[in-house]
Design a protein around this motif. Structure first.
Motif, PDB file in Angstrom:
ATOM      1  N   ALA A 154       0.828  -1.202   0.000  1.00 16.08           N
ATOM      2  CA  ALA A 154       0.000   0.000   0.000  1.00 16.08           C
ATOM      3  C   ALA A 154       0.870   1.263   0.000  1.00 16.08           C
ATOM      4  O   ALA A 154       0.582   2.229  -0.722  1.00 16.08           O
ATOM      5  CB  ALA A 154      -0.926   0.004   1.210  1.00 16.08           C
ATOM      6  N   LEU A 155       1.938   1.245   0.787  1.00 14.26           N
ATOM      7  CA  LEU A 155       2.847   2.396   0.808  1.00 14.26           C
ATOM      8  C   LEU A 155       3.542   2.569  -0.545  1.00 14.26           C
ATOM      9  O   LEU A 155       3.710   3.697  -1.032  1.00 14.26           O
ATOM     10  CB  LEU A 155       3.894   2.207   1.915  1.00 14.26           C
ATOM     11  N   THR A 156       3.933   1.437  -1.142  1.00 16.75           N
ATOM     12  CA  THR A 156       4.561   1.496  -2.463  1.00 16.75           C
ATOM     13  C   THR A 156       3.585   2.041  -3.506  1.00 16.75           C
ATOM     14  O   THR A 156       3.951   2.854  -4.365  1.00 16.75           O
ATOM     15  CB  THR A 156       5.047   0.100  -2.888  1.00 16.75           C
ATOM     16  N   GLY A 157       2.318   1.600  -3.432  1.00 14.12           N
ATOM     17  CA  GLY A 157       1.307   2.095  -4.354  1.00 14.12           C
ATOM     18  C   GLY A 157       1.043   3.579  -4.177  1.00 14.12           C
ATOM     19  O   GLY A 157       0.839   4.311  -5.163  1.00 14.12           O
ATOM     20  N   PHE A 158       1.060   4.036  -2.933  1.00 13.64           N
ATOM     21  CA  PHE A 158       0.847   5.468  -2.673  1.00 13.64           C
ATOM     22  C   PHE A 158       1.974   6.298  -3.279  1.00 13.64           C
ATOM     23  O   PHE A 158       1.741   7.348  -3.906  1.00 13.64           O
ATOM     24  CB  PHE A 158       0.761   5.699  -1.162  1.00 13.64           C
ATOM     25  N   CYS A 159       3.213   5.808  -3.112  1.00 14.06           N
ATOM     26  CA  CYS A 159       4.353   6.519  -3.702  1.00 14.06           C
ATOM     27  C   CYS A 159       4.272   6.503  -5.224  1.00 14.06           C
ATOM     28  O   CYS A 159       4.615   7.492  -5.888  1.00 14.06           O
ATOM     29  CB  CYS A 159       5.661   5.872  -3.240  1.00 14.06           C
ATOM     30  N   ALA A 160       3.788   5.357  -5.794  1.00 16.38           N
ATOM     31  CA  ALA A 160       3.645   5.268  -7.250  1.00 16.38           C
ATOM     32  C   ALA A 160       2.616   6.270  -7.759  1.00 16.38           C
ATOM     33  O   ALA A 160       2.788   6.872  -8.829  1.00 16.38           O
ATOM     34  CB  ALA A 160       3.251   3.853  -7.646  1.00 16.38           C
ATOM     35  N   CYS A 161       1.535   6.455  -6.991  1.00 17.61           N
ATOM     36  CA  CYS A 161       0.517   7.442  -7.387  1.00 17.61           C
ATOM     37  C   CYS A 161       1.087   8.855  -7.346  1.00 17.61           C
ATOM     38  O   CYS A 161       0.802   9.673  -8.234  1.00 17.61           O
ATOM     39  CB  CYS A 161      -0.688   7.339  -6.463  1.00 17.61           C
ATOM     40  N   LEU A 162       1.894   9.153  -6.341  1.00 14.78           N
ATOM     41  CA  LEU A 162       2.494  10.478  -6.253  1.00 14.78           C
ATOM     42  C   LEU A 162       3.442  10.741  -7.425  1.00 14.78           C
ATOM     43  O   LEU A 162       3.523  11.868  -7.936  1.00 14.78           O
ATOM     44  CB  LEU A 162       3.241  10.626  -4.920  1.00 14.78           C
ATOM     45  N   CYS A 163       4.144   9.658  -7.822  1.00 11.62           N
ATOM     46  CA  CYS A 163       5.098   9.799  -8.930  1.00 11.62           C
ATOM     47  C   CYS A 163       4.437   9.612 -10.289  1.00 11.62           C
ATOM     48  O   CYS A 163       5.105   9.771 -11.330  1.00 11.62           O
ATOM     49  CB  CYS A 163       6.231   8.780  -8.769  1.00 11.62           C
ATOM     50  N   ARG A 164       3.153   9.247 -10.300  1.00 17.92           N
ATOM     51  CA  ARG A 164       2.422   8.985 -11.539  1.00 17.92           C
ATOM     52  C   ARG A 164       3.156   7.983 -12.425  1.00 17.92           C
ATOM     53  O   ARG A 164       3.389   8.209 -13.613  1.00 17.92           O
ATOM     54  CB  ARG A 164       2.191  10.296 -12.303  1.00 17.92           C
TER      55      ARG A 164
END
Length: 252
Positions: A154-164
């Motif tokens: 979930a944390l990795t996915g959140f960072c991926a969303c921030l980085c698009r």
């Protein structure tokens, strides 16, 4: 820009992951992994014996043989962190025709989870049963590892969303696959441990054991995590291949 197919796959994967995590969390926190069905008690001597077992179960020192005997004879249920018995709600045990029953529970403390299991439950001189000991430890550690992997994904996915970026999606899928395998291993360890327990501690006559709904929730959460992993890995690989093809086309 993300293709609609990949966006749909990601949404479905997120829903499956959420369902699996909820199921696993409920399974860990409840006691209905295995349940016993005991016959109705008759006779004052039997009632007195059961009352003493119940008092030892609730207030006595932790002993595997004591709590197992109580579970066998008082319609007990046992989970990863809880052990419970079904007892009359009034003080006059089994003396009223329509006695109401309540579930009384005790939790396994962290230190109790690491107590060795013996070849003869309760007999410390019988020698440690290493297989049962490590199966018991794995059955409560593995679901925590599974939840930890989901939090990490979930944390990795959140960072991926921030980085698009869809690049971390492959790692998220691998985390979900490992979480599903850990959950499946938890169920296998639990079933194997209960089977070994019943071999060294025989069930009394007319006492039946059955799997509870908490175990089935954990069992359902495992393939849900794996299906989520498959969708995430597919989306990551397909998007990566299309990206490289488009890059090569533009260069050409």
């Amino acid at each position: 820009m993300v293709d609609n197919r990949y966006a749909t796959a990601l949404v479905i994967a997120c829903v499956l992951s959420l369902l699996a995590t909820v199921y696993l969390s409920v399974a860990i926190g409840t006691q209905h992994w295995y349940q016993y069905s005991s016959p109705t008690v008759r006779g004052e001597a039997n009632v007195s014996d059961l009352r003493s077992l119940y008092e030892e179960f609730m207030d006595g020192e932790f002993d595997e043989k004591t709590y197992c005997d109580t579970l066998f004879r008082l319609n007990g249920t046992v989970g990863l962190w809880w052990r419970c018995v079904l007892v009359p709600s009034n003080a006059h045990w089994y003396k009223e025709p329509d006695t109401k029953f309540v579930l009384e529970c005790r939790s396994f403390t962290l230190s109790q989870q690491f107590i060795p299991k013996y070849k003869e439950p309760g007999n410390h001189n019988s020698g440690e049963y290493l297989l049962r000991t490590y199966l018991w430890r794995c059955q409560f550690l593995l679901p925590l590892v599974s939840l930890g992997l989901i939090v990490l994904s979930a944390l990795t996915g959140f960072c991926a969303c921030l980085c698009r970026s869809l690049t971390p999606t492959l790692a998220i899928g691998v985390f979900h696959l490992l979480a599903g395998l850990c959950t499946l291993a938890t169920v296998c360890c639990y079933l194997a441990g209960m089977d070994l327990l019943h071999r060294v501690s025989m069930l009394p006559d007319k006492v039946d054991g059955s799997l509870g709904w908490s175990l089935y929730l954990a069992l359902i959460s495992s393939p849900l995590h794996m299906m989520s992993a498959a969708l995430l890995v597919w989306a990551a690989r397909s998007h990566s291949q299309n990206y490289y093809r488009m890059t090569a086309y533009r260069v050409a």
